[in-house]
Scaffold this motif. Structure first.
Motif, mmCIF file in Angstrom:
data_model
loop_
_atom_site.group_PDB
_atom_site.id
_atom_site.type_symbol
_atom_site.label_atom_id
_atom_site.label_comp_id
_atom_site.label_asym_id
_atom_site.label_seq_id
_atom_site.Cartn_x
_atom_site.Cartn_y
_atom_site.Cartn_z
ATOM 1 N N TRP A 33 0.814 -1.232 0.000
ATOM 2 C CA TRP A 33 0.000 0.000 0.000
ATOM 3 C C TRP A 33 0.839 1.271 0.000
ATOM 4 O O TRP A 33 0.393 2.322 -0.458
ATOM 5 N N PRO A 69 1.044 -15.888 -0.132
ATOM 6 C CA PRO A 69 -0.275 -15.651 0.450
ATOM 7 C C PRO A 69 -0.502 -14.154 0.648
ATOM 8 O O PRO A 69 0.425 -13.422 1.004
ATOM 9 N N MET A 76 3.232 -3.940 6.678
ATOM 10 C CA MET A 76 4.223 -2.857 6.688
ATOM 11 C C MET A 76 5.600 -3.302 6.192
ATOM 12 O O MET A 76 6.496 -2.474 6.102
ATOM 13 N N ALA A 80 3.605 -9.470 1.696
ATOM 14 C CA ALA A 80 2.574 -10.000 0.797
ATOM 15 C C ALA A 80 2.849 -9.651 -0.668
ATOM 16 O O ALA A 80 2.051 -9.980 -1.542
ATOM 17 N N ALA A 136 -5.706 0.457 13.153
ATOM 18 C CA ALA A 136 -6.224 1.464 12.223
ATOM 19 C C ALA A 136 -6.540 0.880 10.850
ATOM 20 O O ALA A 136 -7.329 1.445 10.105
ATOM 21 N N CYS A 141 -7.612 -4.924 6.580
ATOM 22 C CA CYS A 141 -6.797 -6.110 6.868
ATOM 23 C C CYS A 141 -7.703 -7.301 7.167
ATOM 24 O O CYS A 141 -8.863 -7.135 7.538
ATOM 25 N N GLY A 145 -4.290 -12.446 7.563
ATOM 26 C CA GLY A 145 -3.121 -11.560 7.634
ATOM 27 C C GLY A 145 -2.805 -11.196 9.079
ATOM 28 O O GLY A 145 -1.639 -11.117 9.476
ATOM 29 N N ASN A 146 -3.849 -10.981 9.874
ATOM 30 C CA ASN A 146 -3.645 -10.659 11.298
ATOM 31 C C ASN A 146 -2.928 -11.802 12.014
ATOM 32 O O ASN A 146 -2.012 -11.572 12.796
ATOM 33 N N ALA A 148 -1.138 -14.208 10.509
ATOM 34 C CA ALA A 148 0.178 -14.439 9.895
ATOM 35 C C ALA A 148 1.210 -13.435 10.392
ATOM 36 O O ALA A 148 2.403 -13.727 10.426
ATOM 37 N N THR A 149 0.748 -12.224 10.781
ATOM 38 C CA THR A 149 1.686 -11.214 11.289
ATOM 39 C C THR A 149 1.649 -11.123 12.823
ATOM 40 O O THR A 149 2.349 -10.284 13.395
ATOM 41 N N GLY A 206 2.880 -21.871 5.489
ATOM 42 C CA GLY A 206 1.624 -22.406 4.987
ATOM 43 C C GLY A 206 0.616 -21.285 4.847
ATOM 44 O O GLY A 206 0.899 -20.147 5.223
ATOM 45 N N ILE A 208 -2.934 -19.933 6.038
ATOM 46 C CA ILE A 208 -3.998 -20.044 7.031
ATOM 47 C C ILE A 208 -5.316 -19.830 6.285
ATOM 48 O O ILE A 208 -5.464 -18.831 5.561
ATOM 49 N N ASN A 460 6.158 -18.484 0.139
ATOM 50 C CA ASN A 460 6.561 -17.085 0.369
ATOM 51 C C ASN A 460 8.076 -16.921 0.505
ATOM 52 O O ASN A 460 8.580 -16.388 1.513
HETATM 53 C C1 LIG Z 1 -2.911 2.489 8.859
HETATM 54 C C2 LIG Z 1 -2.307 1.202 9.322
HETATM 55 C C3 LIG Z 1 -2.209 0.947 10.692
HETATM 56 C C4 LIG Z 1 -1.660 -0.249 11.157
HETATM 57 N N1 LIG Z 1 -1.609 -0.456 12.498
HETATM 58 C C5 LIG Z 1 -1.110 -1.619 12.962
HETATM 59 C C6 LIG Z 1 -1.073 -1.879 14.368
HETATM 60 O O1 LIG Z 1 -1.465 -1.061 15.189
HETATM 61 N N2 LIG Z 1 -0.575 -3.070 14.765
HETATM 62 C C7 LIG Z 1 -0.115 -4.013 13.878
HETATM 63 O O2 LIG Z 1 0.316 -5.084 14.298
HETATM 64 N N3 LIG Z 1 -0.127 -3.780 12.548
HETATM 65 C C8 LIG Z 1 -0.610 -2.619 12.071
HETATM 66 N N4 LIG Z 1 -0.630 -2.389 10.720
HETATM 67 C C9 LIG Z 1 -0.045 -3.382 9.800
HETATM 68 C C10 LIG Z 1 -1.053 -4.367 9.188
HETATM 69 O O3 LIG Z 1 -2.342 -3.856 9.154
HETATM 70 C C11 LIG Z 1 -1.071 -5.686 9.938
HETATM 71 O O4 LIG Z 1 0.183 -6.292 9.796
HETATM 72 C C12 LIG Z 1 -2.150 -6.687 9.471
HETATM 73 O O5 LIG Z 1 -2.202 -7.755 10.397
HETATM 74 C C13 LIG Z 1 -1.876 -7.259 8.088
HETATM 75 O O6 LIG Z 1 -3.055 -7.921 7.622
HETATM 76 P P1 LIG Z 1 -3.336 -8.065 6.052
HETATM 77 O O7 LIG Z 1 -4.554 -8.914 5.891
HETATM 78 O O8 LIG Z 1 -3.374 -6.753 5.387
HETATM 79 O O9 LIG Z 1 -2.043 -8.890 5.604
HETATM 80 P P2 LIG Z 1 -1.135 -8.714 4.298
HETATM 81 O O10 LIG Z 1 -0.500 -7.387 4.263
HETATM 82 O O11 LIG Z 1 -1.903 -9.126 3.099
HETATM 83 O O12 LIG Z 1 -0.022 -9.828 4.601
HETATM 84 C C14 LIG Z 1 0.881 -9.686 5.656
HETATM 85 C C15 LIG Z 1 1.744 -10.952 5.765
HETATM 86 O O13 LIG Z 1 0.929 -12.060 6.119
HETATM 87 C C16 LIG Z 1 0.946 -13.058 5.093
HETATM 88 N N5 LIG Z 1 -0.437 -13.540 4.970
HETATM 89 C C17 LIG Z 1 -1.556 -12.823 4.698
HETATM 90 N N6 LIG Z 1 -2.636 -13.615 4.727
HETATM 91 C C18 LIG Z 1 -2.194 -14.862 5.015
HETATM 92 C C19 LIG Z 1 -2.833 -16.124 5.194
HETATM 93 N N7 LIG Z 1 -4.134 -16.278 5.069
HETATM 94 N N8 LIG Z 1 -2.062 -17.211 5.488
HETATM 95 C C20 LIG Z 1 -0.719 -17.092 5.617
HETATM 96 N N9 LIG Z 1 -0.060 -15.925 5.453
HETATM 97 C C21 LIG Z 1 -0.797 -14.827 5.168
HETATM 98 C C22 LIG Z 1 1.476 -12.370 3.856
HETATM 99 O O14 LIG Z 1 2.153 -13.281 3.013
HETATM 100 C C23 LIG Z 1 2.417 -11.348 4.460
HETATM 101 O O15 LIG Z 1 3.648 -11.935 4.761
HETATM 102 C C24 LIG Z 1 -1.182 -1.197 10.236
HETATM 103 C C25 LIG Z 1 -1.277 -0.942 8.844
HETATM 104 C C26 LIG Z 1 -1.832 0.233 8.403
HETATM 105 C C27 LIG Z 1 -1.943 0.448 6.919
#
Ligand SMILES: Cc1cc2nc3c(=O)[nH]c(=O)nc-3n(C[C@H](O)[C@H](O)[C@H](O)COP(=O)(O)OP(=O)(O)OC[C@H]3O[C@@H](n4cnc5c(N)ncnc54)[C@H](O)[C@@H]3O)c2cc1C
Length: 465
Positions: A33, A69, A76, A80, A136, A141, A145-146, A148-149, A206, A208, A460
């Protein structure tokens, strides 16, 4: 790699409509993003079921194609985004967005990986429960992704990280096998806790596909305040005082540096400074409790008055309406966007022990001043968890930017026995830091786990390790 054959196989699994191969159709899936990471792919597929994910992964494994995935793509660290080889298949989980079941009596719900966080929160609320993960990016999200991170967010202080909110998961392994670990048990000591291997693995072990999430009693009563401070040491003392006075009702405690507030006020026309004078530091804090709790706001008022008397804060604003509370949260939540709009910056996501936060900020600020003159500190974050976004603006002319600042800040984090990645993960962005700062024995163990689960290295690749 037989590209046409793999594309045909993918179309046969997920359908023509959900197999994107044209550059224009794939575009939004190939870059993060912020536009910091951009790659290319053989295809983007959007499976509609766990079975389809399994067949896609099996087809990719047979063809030797890497799998990336992707959830809401709000990460951040570039985790992905595919690399630039163009051989990867991006597996976007967005169509798998069902809430499969909500069980209020067991305080659990089963949701698919592509469910947007806000939709999961809503499903819990409709059942009279709370799913407390909150950040936020929650409108975009996804739960997968939540997990996975191992996302953090604003309620970690009271409810823990995502890891603490998961009872069971379903995963498609790198060879396509499905592990159904969708258990809703609070206690289960039958051997290794495998779900925690996948939580926080950033898609490297893997995919999720679903999870059983913990629910909590609803906490609709809120008391929100923003306090002004002279320094972070006051914030740490205030945190301890409020925890003693308000107990587990304290759920959020966010530090905001003045420069961050300035950027928000400049970036968003509707934003207003809640105080009449400027202060160097602020904390936005919130208490939450169930409907029948009494005196939440009065308790906060008394605790704040007592803290002011002890010199733990300078000024305070208590929200008197939901709209006012929302306006205060808007200030906090606009910081990431306002700092991106401000231009290039060094960004970090570090953690030290909460008690060390003031000394860390002081040491890092001093190091910035002496080694990177002209750079300004932009510091905010989840102080209640010792997690800071210690960011810094780019000085007008600096050829080692932002690497130079990373080499200033991260050794300091190390000196405080902290973490260079508290909640955002490693992805592509922090692989060098992992090697430099993590214990060698720990990295060797991680590599052994990776090669045991993904011997071909197709899940990945180029992320984390
Ligand atoms: C404005 C803003 C505020 C944010 N605030 C926070 C915060 O306060 N705390 C925080 O922790 N993060 C924060 N983030 C970061 C982000 O939102 C988180 O990391 C979120 O959990 C990512 O989810 P996503 O679905 O967008 O994952 P993606 O960005 O799509 O993927 C993230 C990682 O997870 C993997 N992944 C995604 N989906 C899967 C799946 N189903 N199985 C296996 N692997 C997968 C991807 O390969 C990648 O490595 C923020 C981001 C923004 C833009």
């Amino acid at each position: 790699l037989n590209r046409p054959a793999l594309r045909d196989a993918l179309r046969a699994i997920v359908g023509e409509r959900h197999t994107l191969c044209e550059a224009a159709d794939m575009k939004s899936y190939l870059a993060d993003w912020r536009g910091a990471y951009a790659g290319s792919a053989l295809a983007v597929v959007r499976p509609g079921s766990t079975r389809e994910v399994s067949e896609v992964v099996r087809a990719c494994a047979r063809a030797g194609a890497p799998v990336v995935p992707q959830g809401g793509n709000t990460g951040m660290c570039g985790g992905a985004a595919p690399d630039t080889d163009g051989h990867s298949v991006v597996v976007a989980l967005g169509r798998m967005n069902r809430v499969r079941a909500v069980d209020p009596l067991n305080n659990a719900m089963t949701v698919e990986a592509g469910c947007v966080l806000e939709a999961a929160q809503r499903a819990a609320q409709e059942a009279g429960r709370l799913f407390p993960l909150s950040l936020a990016a929650q409108g975009s999200c996804q739960i997968g992704g939540n997990l996975a991170t191992n996302a953090g967010g604003i309620n970690v202080l009271r409810y823990g990280n995502t890891r603490d909110l998961v009872l069971g998961i379903e995963v498609v392994l790198p060879d396509g096998e499905i592990w159904n670990g969708l258990r809703a048990l609070r206690k289960d000591n039958r051997g290794y806790d495998l779900k925690n291997l996948f939580i926080g693995s950033e898609g490297t072990l893997g995919i999720i596909t679903a999870a059983v999430l913990k629910l909590f009693p609803a906490a609709p009563q809120r008391a929100t305040a923003m306090v002004a401070l002279d320094d972070p040491a006051q914030a740490v003392a205030l945190l301890a005082a409020l925890q003693a006075a308000c107990g587990a009702t304290l759920c959020a405690f966010e530090l905001i540096g003045r420069k961050c507030l300035d950027l928000v006020l400049r970036h968003r026309d509707a934003a207003r400074d809640p105080f009449s004078a400027n202060h160097p530091w602020y904390v936005l804090l919130e208490l939450a409790a169930g409907d029948s709790a009494t005196g939440l706001r009065e308790g906060l008022e008394q605790a704040i008055a007592a803290a002011m008397e002890k010199g733990q804060l300078v000024d305070a604003v208590l929200a008197s309406s939901l709209a006012q509370a929302a306006a205060l949260w808007q200030l906090r939540e606009t910081i990431p966007e306002a700092t991106v709009a401000n231009g290039p910056a060094f960004r970090s996501d570090i953690a030290v022990s909460t008690a060390d936060v003031p000394a860390f900020i002081e040491a890092a600020r001093e190091a910035l001043r002496t080694r990177h003159p002209g750079s300004e500190m932009l510091c905010f974050g989840h102080l209640g968890d010792g997690n800071l976004h210690f960011n810094a603006t780019s000085p007008p002319a600096a050829d080692d930017w932002p690497r130079g600042v990373a080499d200033t800040v991260y050794p300091l984090v190390e000196r405080f026995h902290g973490s260079f990645s508290a909640e955002h993960g490693v992805g592509q962005a922090k692989r060098a830091e992992l090697v430099r700062y993590k214990d060698a024995a720990e990295i060797a163990l991680m590599r052994r786990i990776k090669s045991a689960l993904d011997p071909a290295g197709l899940m990945n690749p180029g992320k984390v390790l």
